[in-house]
Design an enzyme around this catalytic site. Structure first.
Site, PDB file in Angstrom:
ATOM      1  N   GLU A  28       0.977  -1.169   0.321  1.00 49.96           N
ATOM      2  CA  GLU A  28      -0.218  -0.041  -0.230  1.00 49.96           C
ATOM      3  C   GLU A  28       0.935   1.609   0.226  1.00 49.96           C
ATOM      4  O   GLU A  28       2.139   1.144   0.859  1.00 49.96           O
ATOM      5  CB  GLU A  28      -0.846  -0.415   0.717  1.00 49.96           C
ATOM      6  CG  GLU A  28      -1.639  -1.318   1.196  1.00 49.96           C
ATOM      7  CD  GLU A  28      -2.351  -1.210   0.087  1.00 49.96           C
ATOM      8  OE1 GLU A  28      -3.139  -0.800  -0.330  1.00 49.96           O
ATOM      9  OE2 GLU A  28      -2.966  -2.846   0.202  1.00 49.96           O
ATOM     10  N   HIS A 166      -8.018  -4.105   0.319  1.00 47.99           N
ATOM     11  CA  HIS A 166      -6.682  -2.742  -0.187  1.00 47.99           C
ATOM     12  C   HIS A 166      -5.938  -2.389   1.369  1.00 47.99           C
ATOM     13  O   HIS A 166      -5.323  -1.669   1.262  1.00 47.99           O
ATOM     14  CB  HIS A 166      -7.704  -1.630   0.042  1.00 47.99           C
ATOM     15  CG  HIS A 166      -8.464  -1.654  -1.469  1.00 47.99           C
ATOM     16  ND1 HIS A 166      -7.534  -1.454  -3.143  1.00 47.99           N
ATOM     17  CD2 HIS A 166      -9.715  -1.254  -1.747  1.00 47.99           C
ATOM     18  CE1 HIS A 166      -8.059  -1.343  -3.556  1.00 47.99           C
ATOM     19  NE2 HIS A 166      -9.343  -1.224  -3.132  1.00 47.99           N
TER      20      HIS A 166
END
Length: 581
Positions: A28, A166
């Protein structure tokens, strides 16, 4: 005690997927640009289909996380405030991924960030093999199976227990299930090694990949291969047809390359698509493979070999056998008593050599058949002194034959008669700075010398009923039996074997080759030239010879002996470029 060495199987050619460790990684970040920073690293190590370790940490980017990124990932500035820096995270991650294959969904993104982080810390990137599940999914799954190749879509399709959200570790876990599902699918297509898997993602069509099993039984040895297919001929009858013939020092590796991205020729894509099998012939020496390839192409005219579409059409310069001989360019040598000079690979080269003869000897250039009894008027060449003009009776036949005998000697024995005459003219052209004309004259002489050298080599081979020669190779010695320029037998002498004994056996097993007609080799020109090149290699040793393998003393000269150096010294560089000097 006898030691038996087993030949490796097809799957032994690479790292088998069942024993290859994979590290599935996801990052990320604060954005997608080069200035963005890593905020989280998640990775799962898989060996033998089982998860053996996980790696997860937040990373302090030392930069503000945009609100949209925080909403998407759930990672806030407060969460990473006390997290380790990227220079504290990368070294342990590299250790976690040691000796493994990196896997990521859209791998270019994740691997790009990891490489930049290594570069910023002056760490050497280990060069991990990388598998991109996006590319893999595009090659495996059809549109009627999944509408796209997003990680969420693929995770749902392969029923991953954790849906991607995510966050780095969760997404990495989902990617592990996607990877396993894709590997199961490609396994049915014959993909069993890491090398196979990496090739699969490089844009090779499914039709070509599906036929890679045709190479499974091909031996890892030198020889010739043929792609074949059962196709209808012009009568509609289905017959076995040879599509393509090639040679290689390692048949297995070469044939396998046709089913990978290494083969980029469009016509090979079509050839592999319609082929149904690969047939191979193991050869004892590389020269035997070269010759067998030529013979098979000549026998089958495979549609995908360029040599079949554009065969080499030999041309010859013929000094005719008639009362007043002349030069003529012909396509074959006949047993008609005439003198033949060549071969030439192009008609233009033969015509250039003829012009070199005309520069040296005033023989006629017309094509009519002349008679001593019937006289005609002379042409402009006779008026200019470039032809003896036997047509009008001013030159007796005996005098004309004297000149054509000199031409025959220059064509067959001593080239100096052709090369000596134009030297004075060449000097005059250079002195007058007529460099283009001088260049054309020199090109004619070079064409003649090249043809003479080629002719002497072929004639020398054709005259020898048998030549037995050997040359050292990595595995021992290559032995060849050559009869009238044709390869009649080949053998490989292994360490511990006696070269002379193997050569004697090769002679006994050699093909019977009758003496050819017309002084030509008992093989195609190309085969004889391959054989001649092998014989002339440094280190080739003659074991036995019947006949005289020799050239006339002045049968050819080196191109460096031509007077081109005078042209190079006198002409400006721009002119030399135009005339090819």
């Amino acid at each position: 005690m006898t030691t038996t060495t087993l030949q490796p199987s097809f799957d032994d050619l690479g790292r088998h997927l069942a024993t290859t460790p994979f590290v599935v990684v996801d990052l990320e970040t604060t954005g997608a640009g080069a200035e963005a920073s890593i905020t989280e690293v998640g990775a799962v190590r898989v060996e033998g289909g089982e998860v053996v370790g996980e790696f997860q940490t937040l990373v302090n980017p030392h930069a503000h996380i945009p609100p949209l990124i925080s909403v998407l990932t759930g990672i806030t500035n407060a969460m990473v405030a006390d997290a380790p820096r990227v220079d504290q995270v990368i070294p342990p991650f590299l250790e976690f991924a040691r000796d493994a294959v990196l896997v990521a969904h859209n791998a270019g993104f994740d691997v790009g960030f990891l490489k930049r982080a290594c570069a910023a810390q002056h760490l050497l990137w280990p060069g991990f093999p990388v598998v991109d599940t996006v590319a893999l999914a595009r090659g495996v799954l059809m549109r009627d199976e999944v509408p796209n190749v997003k990680l969420g879509t693929l995770a749902h399709h392969f029923r991953a227990p954790e849906a991607p959200n995510h966050r780095a570790l969760t997404d990495a876990r989902a990617t592990v299930h996607v990877l396993h599902g894709l590997l199961e699918r490609v396994g049915n297509l014959g993909v069993h090694t890491l090398e196979d898997l990496l090739e699969f993602t490089r844009g090779v069509s499914p039709q070509r990949r599906a036929k890679r099993t045709m190479a499974s039984d091909v031996p890892a040895a030198p020889g010739v291969y043929q792609f074949v297919a059962d196709l209808p001929d012009h009568d509609g009858v289905v017959r076995r047809q040879v599509l393509y013939v090639g040679k290689s020092v390692n048949l297995r590796n070469r044939v396998r390359s046709y089913f990978t991205a290494a083969e980029k020729r469009p016509r090979m894509e079509e050839m592999v698509r319609i082929s149904t099998a690969v047939e191979t012939t193991v050869c004892r020496t590389p020269l035997e493979a070269e010759v067998l390839e030529l013979r098979l192409i000549a026998a089958h005219a495979p549609r995908y070999n360029r040599r079949s579409k554009f065969p080499e059409r030999q041309q010859w310069l013929k000094l005719t056998d008639e009362p007043f001989p002349r030069l003529s360019v012909v396509r074959k040598v006949a047993d008609d008593g005439a003198c033949y000079f060549g071969p030439f690979s192009r008609r233009e080269a033969a015509e250039q050599a003829a012009l070199a003869v005309y520069e040296a000897f005033p023989i006629r250039q017309c094509s009519e058949r002349l008679s001593e009894r019937r006289q005609t008027g002379r042409c402009a060449l006779g008026d200019l002194g470039k032809c003896l003009a036997p047509c009008d009776g001013t030159t007796a036949r005996v005098d004309y034959i004297t000149v054509t005998d000199a031409v025959r000697t220059s064509l067959t024995v001593d080239v100096r008669g052709i090369l000596a005459a134009p030297r004075a003219k060449l000097g005059k052209l250079i002195a007058a700075e007529r460099f283009e004309e001088a260049g054309r004259l020199t090109a004619r002489l070079e064409a003649f010398v090249r043809a003479s050298t080629r002719a002497r080599r072929l004639e020398a081979l054709a005259r020898c009923p048998q030549v037995v020669a050997a040359a050292r190779c990595e595995e021992g010695w290559d032995v060849h039996v050559i009869r009238h320029g044709r390869l009649a037998a080949a053998a490989r002498v292994r360490p511990g074997e006696v070269v002379q004994a193997v050569a004697r056996d090769a002679v006994l097993a050699a093909e019977h080759v009758p003496a050819p007609v017309g002084g030509l080799p008992a093989a195609t020109i190309e085969e004889a030239e391959r054989v001649g090149a092998w014989l002339e290699r440094p280190g080739t040793r003659i074991i036995d010879i019947e006949g005289d393998w020799a050239w006339p003393l002045h049968g050819s000269i080196a191109l460096t002996d031509l007077p081109r150096h005078a042209l190079a010294e006198a002409a400006p560089a721009a002119v030399l470029d135009r005339v090819g000097a």
